[in-house]
Write a protein that holds these residues in place. Structure first.
Motif, PDB file in Angstrom:
ATOM      1  N   VAL A   1       0.808  -1.218  -0.140  1.00 29.85           N
ATOM      2  CA  VAL A   1      -0.044  -0.117  -0.006  1.00 29.85           C
ATOM      3  C   VAL A   1       0.790   1.158   0.048  1.00 29.85           C
ATOM      4  O   VAL A   1       0.740   2.136  -0.691  1.00 29.85           O
ATOM      5  CB  VAL A   1      -1.166  -0.129   1.343  1.00 29.85           C
TER       6      VAL A   1
ATOM      7  N   LEU B   1       1.746   2.599  -3.643  1.00 31.80           N
ATOM      8  CA  LEU B   1       0.588   2.612  -4.569  1.00 31.80           C
ATOM      9  C   LEU B   1       0.990   3.661  -5.553  1.00 31.80           C
ATOM     10  O   LEU B   1       0.664   3.657  -6.732  1.00 31.80           O
ATOM     11  CB  LEU B   1      -0.725   2.753  -3.885  1.00 31.80           C
ATOM     12  N   ASP B   2       1.191   4.769  -4.908  1.00 28.54           N
ATOM     13  CA  ASP B   2       1.518   6.034  -5.939  1.00 28.54           C
ATOM     14  C   ASP B   2       2.881   5.665  -6.814  1.00 28.54           C
ATOM     15  O   ASP B   2       2.798   6.133  -7.973  1.00 28.54           O
ATOM     16  CB  ASP B   2       1.822   7.350  -5.041  1.00 28.54           C
TER      17      ASP B   2
ATOM     18  N   ALA C   1       1.844   3.868  -9.590  1.00 26.71           N
ATOM     19  CA  ALA C   1       0.820   4.595 -10.288  1.00 26.71           C
ATOM     20  C   ALA C   1       1.732   5.544 -11.530  1.00 26.71           C
ATOM     21  O   ALA C   1       1.430   5.812 -12.558  1.00 26.71           O
ATOM     22  CB  ALA C   1      -0.203   5.405  -9.727  1.00 26.71           C
TER      23      ALA C   1
ATOM     24  N   SER D   1       0.241 -10.610 -10.723  1.00 21.94           N
ATOM     25  CA  SER D   1      -1.099 -10.398 -11.123  1.00 21.94           C
ATOM     26  C   SER D   1      -1.624  -9.042 -10.070  1.00 21.94           C
ATOM     27  O   SER D   1      -2.343  -8.247 -10.584  1.00 21.94           O
ATOM     28  CB  SER D   1      -1.810 -11.346 -10.651  1.00 21.94           C
ATOM     29  N   VAL D   2      -1.121  -9.064  -8.897  1.00 28.59           N
ATOM     30  CA  VAL D   2      -1.667  -7.874  -7.929  1.00 28.59           C
ATOM     31  C   VAL D   2      -1.224  -6.716  -8.606  1.00 28.59           C
ATOM     32  O   VAL D   2      -1.812  -5.783  -8.575  1.00 28.59           O
ATOM     33  CB  VAL D   2      -1.230  -8.287  -6.576  1.00 28.59           C
TER      34      VAL D   2
ATOM     35  N   GLY E   1      -0.168  -5.874 -11.452  1.00 24.07           N
ATOM     36  CA  GLY E   1      -0.878  -5.666 -12.818  1.00 24.07           C
ATOM     37  C   GLY E   1      -2.090  -5.065 -12.718  1.00 24.07           C
ATOM     38  O   GLY E   1      -2.660  -4.212 -13.696  1.00 24.07           O
ATOM     39  N   GLY E   2      -2.897  -5.408 -11.526  1.00 28.31           N
ATOM     40  CA  GLY E   2      -4.308  -4.560 -11.246  1.00 28.31           C
ATOM     41  C   GLY E   2      -4.035  -3.210 -10.696  1.00 28.31           C
ATOM     42  O   GLY E   2      -5.165  -2.473 -10.640  1.00 28.31           O
ATOM     43  N   LEU E   3      -2.829  -2.808 -10.272  1.00 24.58           N
ATOM     44  CA  LEU E   3      -2.672  -1.644  -9.354  1.00 24.58           C
ATOM     45  C   LEU E   3      -1.890  -0.458 -10.441  1.00 24.58           C
ATOM     46  O   LEU E   3      -1.718   0.533 -10.027  1.00 24.58           O
ATOM     47  CB  LEU E   3      -1.782  -1.824  -8.133  1.00 24.58           C
ATOM     48  N   THR E   4      -1.360  -0.957 -11.695  1.00 24.62           N
ATOM     49  CA  THR E   4      -0.764   0.007 -12.387  1.00 24.62           C
ATOM     50  C   THR E   4      -1.429  -0.351 -13.889  1.00 24.62           C
ATOM     51  O   THR E   4      -1.441  -1.200 -14.290  1.00 24.62           O
ATOM     52  CB  THR E   4       0.793   0.257 -12.194  1.00 24.62           C
ATOM     53  N   ALA E   5      -1.211   0.953 -14.708  1.00 23.92           N
ATOM     54  CA  ALA E   5      -1.548   0.758 -16.119  1.00 23.92           C
ATOM     55  C   ALA E   5       0.076   1.006 -16.876  1.00 23.92           C
ATOM     56  O   ALA E   5      -0.165   0.845 -18.016  1.00 23.92           O
ATOM     57  CB  ALA E   5      -2.405   2.251 -16.474  1.00 23.92           C
ATOM     58  N   ALA E   6       1.093   1.027 -16.087  1.00 18.27           N
ATOM     59  CA  ALA E   6       2.434   0.926 -16.735  1.00 18.27           C
ATOM     60  C   ALA E   6       2.689  -0.378 -17.175  1.00 18.27           C
ATOM     61  O   ALA E   6       1.905  -1.376 -16.959  1.00 18.27           O
ATOM     62  CB  ALA E   6       3.258   1.479 -15.759  1.00 18.27           C
ATOM     63  N   PRO E   7       3.400  -0.511 -18.064  1.00 18.22           N
ATOM     64  CA  PRO E   7       3.800  -1.885 -18.573  1.00 18.22           C
ATOM     65  C   PRO E   7       4.345  -2.616 -17.588  1.00 18.22           C
ATOM     66  O   PRO E   7       5.121  -1.963 -16.569  1.00 18.22           O
ATOM     67  CB  PRO E   7       5.037  -1.721 -19.564  1.00 18.22           C
ATOM     68  N   VAL E   8       4.137  -3.915 -17.372  1.00 19.95           N
ATOM     69  CA  VAL E   8       4.639  -4.701 -16.210  1.00 19.95           C
ATOM     70  C   VAL E   8       5.486  -5.810 -16.865  1.00 19.95           C
ATOM     71  O   VAL E   8       4.748  -6.590 -17.883  1.00 19.95           O
ATOM     72  CB  VAL E   8       3.405  -5.377 -15.509  1.00 19.95           C
ATOM     73  N   VAL E   9       6.913  -6.010 -16.668  1.00 22.07           N
ATOM     74  CA  VAL E   9       7.559  -7.032 -17.048  1.00 22.07           C
ATOM     75  C   VAL E   9       7.807  -7.975 -15.840  1.00 22.07           C
ATOM     76  O   VAL E   9       8.428  -7.661 -14.766  1.00 22.07           O
ATOM     77  CB  VAL E   9       9.059  -6.901 -17.403  1.00 22.07           C
TER      78      VAL E   9
END
Lengths: 248, 248, 248, 248, 248, 248, 248, 248
Positions: free
Chosen positions: G161, G164-165, G168, G185-186, G188-196
């Motif tokens: 938590v 979170l910023d 983002a 997975s978690v 990926g649900g908390l950011t719109a940025a690319p996730v590797v």
């Protein structure tokens, strides 16, 4: 039993020096391999251009050394000791000093290099080197003209370009690659020659110790590629010797 | 671009009818395959004795039919449609009636059978038949002399004995076997010819849809056996065509 | 509780020296194994001809030695220590010097060899030797007449021919093979005797540490072959002892 | 070639009616199976008590029917059609009406039930029934006294107790179980008889279509259990027939 | 932020000592864990009866020792160091001498044993001991009354009979078994208590380092068995602590 | 045999109306399940709160219907038919109209909902619904207070927040998730209650029909989660019933 | 060959100083990589922001040291030695002392940190640290602003938590996790940025050396997550460098 | 709760219209997603350029249609229905006729194509088309400039040459390939742009339904390639949307 021996036995039966009953016993006990001339020819063919090889793992250094000695006595072609440990190599070369060790392979009575057209042995990366070298050394032992092309992985495709003519002219191409094994597919699309692909256990994680490269080579989009087992440079060399035939 | 085309372009540059800048553009856009004569030779080699084949799955019957038409127009060698559904076969033969369907393979312009020494295609059981037939039909399309030996699984070893001479004399041997795939190892020990092993998905349970036969063939105790993918009769035929070479 | 004990208890009830309630308690606490004579017979049967064996891995040398001692005291048949490390072997033989170590198996009170017809233990290659030896030593400990046939891998099929009569006459055949395990299929086709196949972890890469041989044996085209776990020579011996029965 | 034939040939050589050269040709072409009396005996042994069986899958109804006819003509023992589809069964029984279909197995010329001691065929659950029935029907066809014990999965251990004596007295026990296959281990601990375990594809998810039961049976803590392939009731029956021997 | 803190903040807003804007900032930055009393309760619940545990692998001895120290300071319940190497154990006990090492687990501030009804920890074989001990030591650290039942593998079913009452009376049963893991199914059929099954990597070959036992336990024919990861004695203990609840 | 019956038998022995020998026979033949009161208690415990369930697959509609009838007659608790096909459901409800079908589960004699604290059944996505419903319906049949929380996959973590109190207060939490199964880990970190994780075969490709979720749940970083087989909603319900105990 | 060189050659042809035939030869022999300016630009692009890296495994310390030297001479960007053994590191730093070793990565000519927005590298547990560090060090070498977030495994969701910023605002997020890999997975649900996502081999048993985390990440319920190979921190860094582009 | 709402609540507390206690309750019950502006921003970011998508499998046609309606009402960006069956497509388009179906994807409110630089979607063979199309359609729905390059499998490497400039200029490259997946490695070596690789289940036998391509892509010798799940064209599109960012 070659035909002469068989003929001689039958002549003895005809002459009465061997009874039919005795001949039945003799024939029944004949080893399969001596049943007739076809088999002898066949066996001669198998011996021609085929390795008399001792597989090191699971044998003592003394055993390796002794079997090499027997093979050297029995025939007059090349004799190999493969996957040899340093101890095995040392013992075998001490007992039979005329051999030469390269990596984990030891060769005695290497044949003179006689072929014009080369067999290409191509590796994707430097780490594939030992497997490729096992293949090349065995081919070399049988007088095959081997041309090594190293480190042409598909991520740097331009590196394969200088070898396009070599690929087009090769008698056979052996592709040795780990990781994703893509080089086999690329090479398969650049040559009409037979392609023998050797997956290696190079890579980690999802490379699954060579299984990934193996599967990729088996499902290659380039038609007509054949595959041997993981890290099996010796097997690839034997496949090439089969291709080149007894006159190789 | 073959050398003549390239030479003509350069001659145009020399003559001033094409500026160097225009030539740069033209050269940069040339497809890779036309870079020079080596590549052309190479491509000619690839075309010689190599299938112009359409892989049926995932295509509509109309697409299959149209591509077959294009291949028939483009060249003059055999054209194949493989893994064809009854619908695809029907459509393709309706549009191009000179073809012949065998199993799931359709062949147009089959070459005359020209080779003396046969390629043996051996199956372990009757269920392996369709895969072997795919291989044989493709070879046949290219004029290869194919000799089929069927149903010689190793559990009845005596059935292979009448074929010992065939094995000894074969140019290449294709072994098609499912279940435990042991026939490849046995054949590999009975011939010095190249052996291409095709695992099939025949069997159930622990046969794992061909994976068991595949693994067994890859770890064969007979050296120099090469393997293609599961049920890949077409791939085995292509491997044989590579072995036989353009003069095949 | 054997019938006599049970009868005695009931007699005590009848005689009033034990109340029904006390008998209920006694009966409820009886171990399962003593419920009746069937079970006793059964247990006697299990003991007859079955190994009193200590599995070495995970035990200290002292534990191995002590349990061997208890087994020697408890019965009068053979006692075995299997998969024994050199330390375990040393300790156990120091404490109980009458034993004999072969490979990783130690045997005390070996039974005299009593059977006429032999059990064949066949290996595909020399590397399969230790697993075959584990099987043979256990059988030998129980007086089974073991005949070892070594190094008859299917790539050299002629090597099995001199043993065709042995196969036909064997009571049981144990086939020990790694790599592709094809020997089991070939042997299964040459004998009507029970065949127990033991896959070994011999081989590398696609041999998958014995899984390939295991799968191949399970999918053998020769009917009626049974299989034990990878490298499980001891298990194969136990399977043979079950086959031979208590009079073995 | 049995000894008489071989002796006759040799007598002809002796008598001069066949020249040694002609005899060499004749002998070289003899099928392996006729090499001598050992083989003939061996083959006779194989036929004794061993199924003449037609495996249905991959054959047309007409082929099944025809091969059954040939087998009925060739010998005089039981003839089986296994894994038969309704179409195959219908066609075969129409052509050869004396047979009896049970599940997917059809039997002609069932032998009279002759053995005293029964072979136990035990199933863990009702879903394992068809595999067990395949085994039982084949055994029954050869006159084996089969005793079926059903639905004794280890989660209800008390259900096996009434069969403890049966287990102790059985000649052989076949355990048929899917899911986790634990019944094989439990049975293995309750009998000294040979135990043939058949994993079934019963279950879903982590049962992995029988692989879990297969692996569990192969690693059983009860020594001496042997295993056949997944769902292979026929194979288990053949293993039992090997155990019972030609006098079965 | 527990409700009091939140209420205090809001009171400050109401009183004007904190502006709404400042409160927005403060609330937005609050850690998730402090959102409200539910979460605090929840966290308190999680801490009750749940291990404060340090997982050794991948940490230096100094790190282990330091974190143990912090945990000892922070709370007043048991503290554990798991999968500890000898070096880690030595360092941690040197720094915090009140702990006790058992196998690879070190415990500080063990709770007094308070429960009446025992948790059964059952092992199939002696080699499963270390995994079972990891489970038992963790439970013991939290004051759980642990009853160890060892070496009751299903091949000797009679050995479980003396424990039938224990099974019927147990609060929870933990079954620890490698090889084929059949004990879980048998136990599941003998008790209505929760059964937590722990597959172990005991066994070799087809035991696949615990995967076979894992799959077998997941497909158990005894309903309602739950499974934790291979060799995960600690995880099983945590599952039991969840079952017993905070008042455990 | 419960103690009264046993006592009666012993009384008969005492009274002489049954001889000790006759009693031995009677006792030896007693089913295991009746050995004593512990077992009877145990069986009574097993029946308390445990499903009398008929597993549909592999049974005919008539068989299902008949067994349901027997179970309805035999006891007075809930009776279930699981994994029922529409045909089986139709037949069973026709014969026994008091049942209610939900998805593939049919329930007769549902117990009144009696528990205060709910069991949470949480799903990651709508596709996991049928498995969760199988679990919920079985629990519901036994009077368990079930609270369904749907569609809280971890990619939208905020959706689980409104249920934090529910998680903290739950007696048991069942997590049903396919794909990567991460919800089990997240839930495991948010509650101290027992967590039973059910992997589902939801997903495609690398989800490997539930194996990925299964493996992920078994290696969860949240301690003390237990797992049942893929898609095994019934098994999860049984595990919960074991946790809640006979007074559930 | 860049356009200038190609133009110059063509000008020579035009001028007659090079004949068309000579030009054909020259062009045919040109390496693929020099075909035109697009390729040169492309290669320049590839070099911009892309590692000149030496992969240590399979190379001698001397080889590593020499290749590092060549790369240092050839360009002026960062040079890396990855998966370096202590011996390789020591030799390379002795020869080129300006480098810095972190874990198994050695960096020479680190670029100045120039980016404003950070790349987040998040780990689930301390044991994932070395893989994350390999990624971070490579990024750092190219001047990327790396922000490390450690030990935020999903079992303690509240630990994520405070970040979170950061999530983002991140340009890219690299998630490094072993065991069940749920953190990807978690996140990926908390950011719109690319996730590797980088699966690690952390864990034991059912973690299958990283395969479980790999599969879980590939089937993540959070859309748009991409995955690299197991333990491949270097690969993740390269993926990030591709994302950031040449101006990175 | 966005800051304004939070501020309003706090203002109400300050004004006394809401008591601190009531505010505590209100705050504790706020959904996670509304905790503060960071989250709102974050969620706004997630919604920008990210699919509002309905995954068809497991939903009724009516459900699909209804959820699509809700999404159309809720926002104003593109709405998608993916993996839609013909029935689902028909129902959804009947209810919301403004959509367009391509393959199994239906799109409503497609954004205008706004980007200059294209995203390349490359396929190895025609059979990979549907997966590539799923990716392309999703990207297209969000206004991404998609350039399709089809049928450039590595066996015909010359076919990729005309696209070298496209590769060099692409913003992102999506590579869609089945069989051995080698195209990803080749493309990775020809561009410095981000490469998202999508393995497909195209192929048979050793292609293992996409697992081979997946493994090959994960072990690519071209650094920095990232991979999504098998056949996951939608996931690849989402990954691209993450890369392009909210301004995409």
């Amino acid at each position: 039993m070659n035909p002469e021996v068989l003929g001689a036995l039958l002549a003895q039966v005809r002459d009465g020096t061997v009874s039919p009953d005795e001949a039945v016993v003799a024939l029944r006990d004949l080893p399969f391999a001596d049943l007739g001339d076809a088999r002898v020819d066949h066996h001669r063919a198998l011996r021609q251009g085929f390795p008399e090889a001792v597989y090191g793992p699971g044998k003592t250094a003394e055993q390796c050394s002794r079997i090499v000695g027997e093979l050297l006595e029995r025939g007059n072609g090349p004799v190999l000791l493969t996957r040899s440990t340093p101890e095995q190599t040392k013992a075998a070369l001490a007992a039979h000093p005329s051999g030469t060790a390269t990596g984990t392979t030891v060769v005695w009575r290497k044949a003179p290099t006689a072929r014009r057209e080369p067999v290409l042995v191509i590796t994707a990366g430097t780490a594939d080197g030992p497997v490729a070298e096992e293949c090349a050394v065995v081919l070399d032992a049988f007088g095959v003209n081997v041309q090594r092309v190293t480190d042409v992985g598909v991520a740097g495709l331009h590196r394969i370009v200088p070898h396009l003519d070599d690929l087009a002219n090769a008698t056979v191409v052996v592709v040795v690659a780990g990781m994703e094994g893509a080089l086999a597919s690329v090479v398969g699309g650049l040559t009409a020659a037979p392609v023998v692909a050797v997956p290696t256990s190079v890579g980690y994680g999802a490379a699954l110790e060579g299984v990934t490269a193996l599967l990729a080579m088996l499902t290659s989009c380039a038609s007509g590629i054949t595959v041997v087992g993981i890290d099996n440079g010796f097997g690839a060399a034997c496949a090439v010797l089969r291709l080149l035939g007894p006159s190789a």
